[in-house]
Every structure is written in C-alpha cells, then in structure tokens.
Design a protein around this motif. Structure first.
Motif: not given
Ligand code: ADP
Ligand code: GLC
Length: 480
Positions: A18, A306, A311, A361, A388
């Motif tokens: 995010g 992630r 999480k 992935g 987010l």
């Molecule tokens: P964090 O920053 O702790 O990972 P957030 O919810 O703030 O958590 O943001 C995560 C962002 O990363 C979002 O935009 C989400 O769609 C994206 N994201 C996380 N994992 C993936 C994935 N495997 N594929 C696509 N987008 C991902």
C-alpha cells in the motif's frame, strides 16, 4: 507549498504494498490542490522493463556521493508518469538499485536508502528547490530530518523547511549495525544518534524519524493510538508517546480513479450501487476463468495480500478447511511471501479443487477482479496501520471481514441487523475462534439477502476520497 516526498515505492513504477498506492495518490491529490510536489524514488532495475519516458537531469549527472568509506555515483532522472502533473525524480545508482527485488537482506541495505535520502536532498540543492515540507515515508527516508538538522544545516535553502515523517508500518524499522555509523556522514552530529541504541550495537533508522521530524504521522487514527502501547509499539512506543500531540493519525484515502467498479480498467463488467447485475456477471466470469464450480447461491470469498505474520492469514489454518468441507463456498486469492502460508493455500487448492484457487504471486489484474467479483473479502490482520483493500472492497460492494485493529477499525463498521447500519463483519480477537465466528457470521449475512444487500449499499456509499484526506495533510503542513 513546495513539497518533497522521499519514498521507496510508487504505484505503477515500483510496488510491494500500500505504500506505493499512498505515495502516488497523495502526491497527485496535493498537486491537484495547487502544490508543487516533487517525488524522489530509487531507479530500480525493474523500471527498465516499463515503457517509461525518462531522461537525465543536467544539473545532477554522475554525481559522487560519499557514505562514510563508501563512494557512489548517481544520476538524477526525471520521469513522465501518465496522469501525473507533478515531478517524479528517480535516483539512478545501478550499483545499489539494480537488485532482483525492491528490498533485500544484503549488508548494504541501509546504504541503499541512505543514498536515496541524501541524493534527494542534494538534488534539491542542485535544482535550487527550497522545500517547505520534506515528507519522508517509512524507515527508508527516516534520516532526512536528522540530516537536515546536521549535515545540511549550513544551507539556507532549507532554512524554512519542516519535516514530516509518516509511519506506514512500524514492523519494519531499518535496523543495522552501529559499526556502520560513519555511513551517515553526520560529522559532529553523530552525537544526535540514539545513544541507547548505539550502546546496544545497532542503529534504528525509523526511530530517528520519530525523534527528529517536526511532525510524525501514521496512516490511521486508531493505529496512532495503538503504536503508543507496548503491545503494538515494537519497542518504539516510549519515543512515540514522548511526541505527544506531534503524532497524528490520518487515514489513507482511496484512488477511486483506479478502484471503482464504474470504470475499473481491468474489469470488463461495470456496476454501481443501483445496479449490481454487473457484479454477478463478474463473479460468474471469475469462477469460470478460475475453473471453479459455477454457482449463484454460494458466496465467493477473496484474498489479496502480502503473506506475512501481520496479515493474520495463518489463523485460517484451523478454520478454513473445516468450513470448506461443510459449507458451499468459493475462495479466490492471490499473494506471496511466507512459504508456510503459500504452502497452506496450495494444499487447500489441491484438497478443494472445485472451491479454491490461490494464485501465488503478485497480480494487479487479478486483484481488481477479486475485488469486483467476491462477496466477502478476508483481512484478519494482527495489526494494520491502515489497509487499503478493505476500503477498495467497500466500493465494490464486497463486504470486508476484518479484525478490529488500526485502519480496519477506522474504515469498516460491523453490520448490525437490528439497525441496518454497518458495512462489513468486524471481529475482536486475533485467534481462530474470532475468525471462525466472523466467517460464520458472514455466511449468515449472505444467507439473508435483505440484510446482505443493505450492507452492500452501506458499503458502496462510503467515501474515502484522497481529496479530503489530502486536505488533512495540507492543514498539518500549514499549521505546524
Ligand atoms: P500492505 O501495504 O500492508 O501490503 P495495504 O492493504 O495497504 O497492505 O495495501 C496492499 C496493496 O498491495 C493493495 O493495493 C493490494 O491490492 C496490493 N497487493 C497486495 N498483494 C497483492 C497481490 N498478490 N497481487 C496484486 N496486488 C497485491
Ligand atoms: C503499510 C501498511 C498498510 C498501509 C500501507 C499504506 O504497508 O501495512 O496497512 O495501508 O502501508 O499506508
């Protein structure tokens, strides 16, 4: 105002989470409000694969930068990111930034981002750009406030500069051995390093942002309170408490240009709160594409994350297999990280091939499809500075199933059947029992169409636009 952002990620260029979304959307929102925003980022090797229009900035080519005994050379590049009206600068230093992943565990990890920070400040000097605000994000940029008070204190260019340090995640602090103290190039300012840490033989980058920035912010009001407690403070809580009212929580916004079912660039089915038929089509299409058993009646759950301890997805170990065995439901997820979690999802998919697909992935397009197609979105975080995806989910009428912590607590309200108010399912305790209750509760809600649709309507009516959140940063920048 003239605003400099220093960050390690930026959506569309370099992203693991995010942070990237926030740095890019906040910059855009502040630029739209008339500010002169400049963003400094590493020119990672991965950028070479992007169709990115960039060029070298004449005043900063092949510049030498000395970090203690280490000599580096970098070139400042400027890039055009479609849709952005502000300046994006890239610090090109292949020796440090051409690595297989954005972050690593190499011995020079701290120097990679120290170079980013120093090069950003040096570039301001070369460009003659006097920032009103230097906004530093996470540990990667956390030395900027101290450097401005020491190494750069002589330069009147920065005489009126104030610093803001934003904590996106206290779980990552950029800790390195005190043997590398010289790399900081603080001169006599070395006495300003946190002495207790030095005695313990280490230097904590994030801590110096917390102590030396004029204002410290984090990405939700609840997380701002939580990190002042030993439970969520990761050892930094005494320093955060000491900042008193200089620590401010501002909830992140959502970039609705990217995340909205009315014009999502990845999802071919369109819908809005008045007509959800497109959502039903999106669900059918995703199930078909994932080769899952078609269904109208069974709910589809989504995960985009992630895969880390933060999480809380390991709480699913005890809960999900039993639930899938006895209830008709589907799960589509994507994520990577912790091998144990990856293994769990691979195994789950093997055991329930009609019901579960997990894409190991990072897949932007699939993330959008999951948001659009799912009925519920699982986020059982142990801690969550903001988060987010739960806010994206709301806009897509995908009910978030979240734990009451950090930004999740600030953005999702538990749906109460008695009043018809609320936007998702919220549970209290980070344990299997809590999550089991939440998933069962979601299934009950789903089985009651009147309530479910009401919750969906409430969810879709939420507005977490960046314009409003950016105005809170603006107020902070001008008041302090
Ligand atoms: P964090 O920053 O702790 O990972 P957030 O919810 O703030 O958590 O943001 C995560 C962002 O990363 C979002 O935009 C989400 O769609 C994206 N994201 C996380 N994992 C993936 C994935 N495997 N594929 C696509 N987008 C991902
Ligand atoms: C971090 C946090 C997440 C937050 C994001 C952007 O990665 O884990 O909760 O939404 O930063 O601020």
């Amino acid at each position: 105002m003239r605003i400099v952002n220093i960050a390690s990620e930026f959506a569309a260029l370099s992203k693991t989470g995010g942070l990237a979304d926030v740095v890019s959307a906040l910059s855009r929102a502040l630029a739209a409000r008339g500010h002169d925003v400049r963003v400094f980022l590493p020119a990672y090797g991965s950028l070479d694969a992007l169709p990115l229009d960039r060029w070298e900035v004449e005043v900063a080519q092949n510049v030498e930068l000395v970090l203690g005994p280490h000599h580096y050379r970098y070139t400042l590049q400027q890039a055009v990111v479609p849709g952005n009206t502000f300046q994006v600068y890239l610090i090109d230093c292949p020796e440090l930034f051409h690595r297989p992943t954005l972050y690593g565990e190499d011995a020079d990890e701290h120097r990679r981002f120290l170079l980013l920070t120093r090069a950003a400040l040096d570039s301001c000097q070369r460009l003659g750009f006097a920032p009103d605000i230097v906004h530093c994000h996470d540990w990667h940029a956390a030395f900027a406030p101290l450097l401005l008070k020491t190494t750069y204190a002589w330069d009147r260019l920065f005489a009126a500069t104030r610093t803001v340090f934003t904590i996106h995640n206290l779980g990552y602090q950029g800790i390195f051995s005190a043997d590398h103290a010289d790399d900081l190039g603080l001169g006599a300012g070395v006495s300003q390093l946190q002495q207790s840490d030095l005695y313990a033989g280490r230097i904590n980058a994030l801590l110096h942002g917390v102590v030396h920035a004029d204002v410290v912010t984090t990405v939700s009001p609840t997380y701002a309170r939580e990190i002042c407690t030993p439970e969520h403070g990761f050892g930094v809580d005494p320093f955060l408490r000491a900042r008193g009212t200089d620590l401010v929580g501002i909830l992140n916004g959502v970039d609705y240009a990217e995340w909205d079912p009315r014009h999502d660039a990845y999802v071919t089915e369109r819908f809005n709160s008045e007509d959800l038929s497109g959502k039903a089509r999106a669900k059918a299409a995703l199930l078909h594409r994932m080769a899952l058993a078609p269904t109208v009646r069974a709910p589809l759950l989504g995960i985009v994350s992630r895969l880390t301890w933060q999480k809380g997805l390991d709480l699913l170990y005890e809960v999900l297999p039993a639930l899938l065995a006895k209830r008709d439901l589907r799960l589509v997820g994507t994520g990577n990280g912790d091998p144990a979690l990856e293994h769990f999802f691979v195994h789950l998919q093997r055991r329930f091939p009609q019901q579960v697909v997990f894409h190991r992935g990072y897949n932007e397009e699939l993330a959008h499809w999951i948001e659009a197609a799912a009925d519920g979105f699982i986020m059982p975080s142990r801690y969550e500075p903001c988060g987010l995806n739960q806010m994206y989910s709301l806009r897509y009428g995908t009910l978030p199933i979240v734990r009451r912590t950090g930004g999740l607590a600030d953005s999702v309200q538990h749906y109460a059947a008695a009043t018809g108010e609320g936007t998702g399912v919220v549970f209290e305790h980070a344990d299997a029992q809590g999550l089991r209750w939440a998933l069962e509760h979601f299934l009950w809600l789903y089985s009651e169409p009147a309530h479910f649709q009401r919750a969906q309507q409430n969810a879709m009516a939420q507005n977490f636009s960046w314009d409003h959140q950016a105005s809170l940063y603006e107020a902070l920048f001008t008041q302090r």
